[in-house]
Design an enzyme around this catalytic site. Sequence first.
Site, PDB file in Angstrom:
ATOM      1  N   ASP A  28     -55.559  45.729 -47.222  1.00  7.48           N
ATOM      2  CA  ASP A  28     -56.541  46.070 -47.056  1.00  7.48           C
ATOM      3  C   ASP A  28     -57.657  45.589 -45.655  1.00  7.48           C
ATOM      4  OD1 ASP A  28     -58.826  48.481 -46.792  1.00  7.48           O
ATOM      5  OD2 ASP A  28     -58.481  49.151 -49.677  1.00  7.48           O
ATOM      6  N   HIS A  50     -54.939  50.545 -46.413  1.00  8.80           N
ATOM      7  CA  HIS A  50     -56.786  51.147 -46.347  1.00  8.80           C
ATOM      8  C   HIS A  50     -56.450  52.354 -46.813  1.00  8.80           C
ATOM      9  CE1 HIS A  50     -60.558  52.286 -46.164  1.00  8.80           C
ATOM     10  NE2 HIS A  50     -60.795  53.053 -46.073  1.00  8.80           N
ATOM     11  N   SER A  84     -63.361  55.836 -49.131  1.00  8.19           N
ATOM     12  CA  SER A  84     -63.166  54.878 -47.682  1.00  8.19           C
ATOM     13  C   SER A  84     -64.953  55.335 -47.749  1.00  8.19           C
ATOM     14  CB  SER A  84     -62.496  55.792 -47.104  1.00  8.19           C
ATOM     15  OG  SER A  84     -63.616  54.419 -45.190  1.00  8.19           O
TER      16      SER A  84
END
Length: 428
Positions: A367, A398, A180
Amino acid sequence: MSQVKVAVRSEEAANSYTQTFGMSWRQWRQACSEEYAKQCEREVLHTVDFIRENEKDPERLVEVVDSKIYDNDGLVHEVCVSDKATGKANKRSIVYMHGYGAGLGFYFRNMDGLTKGVTKDFNSYFVDWLGMGNSSRPPFDIKGQTASEKVEETERFFTESLETWRIGHGIEKMILVGHSMGGYLSAVYAMQYPERVEKLLLVSPVAIPENPFASNDDAEVYNSVASSAVHAVMDEPPLSNVTNEVLQTQEETTGLEPSRPSKPKNPLPRFITFLWEQNVTPFSLLRLSGPLGPKLMSFWSSRRFSTLPPETFRALHNYCYSIFRLKGSSEYALGNLLAPGAFARRCIMNRLRMLKCRTIFMYGDKDWMDDVAGLEATNRLKEMNIEAEHHIISNAGHHCYLDNPEDFNEIVLKEIRMSLRSFSSISE
């Protein structure tokens, strides 16, 4: 064989893990120290057999270390897994960086599979970014005035601390894995220190695509392509990326429950945009909520970690709250690096030419991050004669490393094996 327990909870059971007011009050009173946060991290790590009973593991040595990188507020927290017989010397390194506001403990379901049989050749480091997790929390004082200056100064805060950590460990070159925002920052590090990164593995990275809503206040002004994207988005706005991170359950992302179709939403409300621009983070709101904080967070954690067995869920919930509750520091980077809605103020797509190493993009099949942008970045890198791959991990959202650790680990281990073969051929 070391394993992490996995269980599927019913909706009724999942709901039962939201905290009572009494439980919330007790945790709020307890979770106010760095020592408590480290204790909670230990409880998460000790759900992994080879870490909990490390003295019985014939191969791997697990060390929890605070490495000093600066004189004041400069400790970087890490878990290192190395070889018991031969130590760390003359080994290659693979470094795992977590995402925004998280911590190295989020990799607990991967640590066994990613290190077993690897320590003879690689030292594995799971590292907390400076200002997050259980690393030091120095004041986050960015002096830049323009958006561009703030982006550059904020990126340097992270990349320079990682570089200082690398130098302190005597690591010549590393495979760098980032999730991320940690993926975004890892990519920036690889651009600034290309000679130090052997491979770059970006796990559902933020900040890849251009921002279709960019304005003159951002670090880069949207071009005609992004401008046309605005109209496409405004015709039928998708569910907010940030909203999805809060609302998706682990049953949905792992395929145990059908995904609900995304409902069109209006752009972010003005008050949310205002709070974002004022660097009011989710964690500052959690701190302000006082004794209600643990209960409010349990609504999120009981959804996000909804397939984990009870003891593992509780350990992870406590860990999350304990590090979220610590003094705010580099969490305030959010508004400097990302515009409201999680688009980058200076995207990676427009800086790909600065990447010089093999780069892997990974996304979950459920995601909320833009995997199409990752595919486009992969193709652009290939056009520049940079090796690149794009992977979609099934039954994952995610946090694909957490939702489907087996498939995630296999992709990483493949890259490790390729590096070993390449190194062997060069040595010969």
